[in-house]
Write a protein that holds these residues in place. Sequence first.
Motif, PDB file in Angstrom:
ATOM      1  N   HIS A 113       0.865  -1.190   0.000  1.00 53.80           N
ATOM      2  CA  HIS A 113       0.000   0.000   0.000  1.00 53.80           C
ATOM      3  C   HIS A 113       0.900   1.237   0.000  1.00 53.80           C
ATOM      4  N   PRO A 114       1.305   1.720  -1.179  1.00 51.87           N
ATOM      5  CA  PRO A 114       2.274   2.825  -1.246  1.00 51.87           C
ATOM      6  C   PRO A 114       1.820   4.120  -0.576  1.00 51.87           C
ATOM      7  N   LYS A 115       0.536   4.353  -0.498  1.00 46.91           N
ATOM      8  CA  LYS A 115       0.001   5.561   0.154  1.00 46.91           C
ATOM      9  C   LYS A 115      -1.113   5.142   1.124  1.00 46.91           C
ATOM     10  N   PRO A 116      -0.753   4.474   2.217  1.00 42.38           N
ATOM     11  CA  PRO A 116      -1.796   3.950   3.111  1.00 42.38           C
ATOM     12  C   PRO A 116      -2.522   5.053   3.865  1.00 42.38           C
ATOM     13  N   ASP A 117      -3.807   4.822   4.090  1.00 45.45           N
ATOM     14  CA  ASP A 117      -4.546   5.720   4.972  1.00 45.45           C
ATOM     15  C   ASP A 117      -4.394   5.176   6.397  1.00 45.45           C
ATOM     16  N   ASP A 122      -3.373   0.988  10.577  1.00 48.63           N
ATOM     17  CA  ASP A 122      -3.824   0.325  11.805  1.00 48.63           C
ATOM     18  C   ASP A 122      -4.054  -1.170  11.612  1.00 48.63           C
ATOM     19  N   THR A 123      -4.599  -1.555  10.478  1.00 52.34           N
ATOM     20  CA  THR A 123      -4.851  -2.982  10.247  1.00 52.34           C
ATOM     21  C   THR A 123      -3.621  -3.711   9.724  1.00 52.34           C
ATOM     22  N   ILE A 137       4.971   6.591  14.972  1.00 50.53           N
ATOM     23  CA  ILE A 137       5.078   5.546  13.951  1.00 50.53           C
ATOM     24  C   ILE A 137       4.168   5.893  12.781  1.00 50.53           C
ATOM     25  N   ARG A 138       2.921   6.250  13.077  1.00 53.55           N
ATOM     26  CA  ARG A 138       1.982   6.613  12.009  1.00 53.55           C
ATOM     27  C   ARG A 138       2.501   7.802  11.210  1.00 53.55           C
ATOM     28  N   ALA A 139       3.034   8.803  11.873  1.00 50.03           N
ATOM     29  CA  ALA A 139       3.592   9.967  11.182  1.00 50.03           C
ATOM     30  C   ALA A 139       4.753   9.553  10.283  1.00 50.03           C
TER      31      ALA A 139
END
Length: 150
Positions: A113-117, A122-123, A137-139
């Motif tokens: 997923h090159p551009k994950p939301d 999270d999943t 981590i998300r950032a």
Amino acid sequence: MKFNLNGQAVEFNGEQDTPLLWVIREHFKLTGTKFGCGIGACGACTVHVDGKAVRSCCYPLQLVRDRQVTTIEGLSTDRSHPVQQAWIAEDVPQCGYCQSGMIMAVSALLAEHPKPDDRQIDTGLTNLCRCATYHRIRAAVHRAADKGEP
């Protein structure tokens, strides 16, 4: 048992049901991959097998025959990988123990997923961070995605 480890052909003559983690750490002396739980739950031992993230503590060696295994040491030799750069820029690590597994999991996630939301992050990321740096981590995942992680 022959396989490819970080771009090099290698051979291990031992029990085929030995967890990949112990072969990586003890035989090949690549200690960036960490032992966490031993049951595949925490993700500290995450490596890539043919580009897919696997938990090496419970991944039997026999499953890597003639396959490509990449550890944190094989991701880049100089921390130049986009995920590693994002980790540094976002100051993700606190204690740092989970970070090599987390980086390996994130790089595999970004390959899929090159551009994950946020939902995909999270999943897709099930590694545990005892220091709870999940917001950083998300950032870092978003920063690496913006740089076009290969």
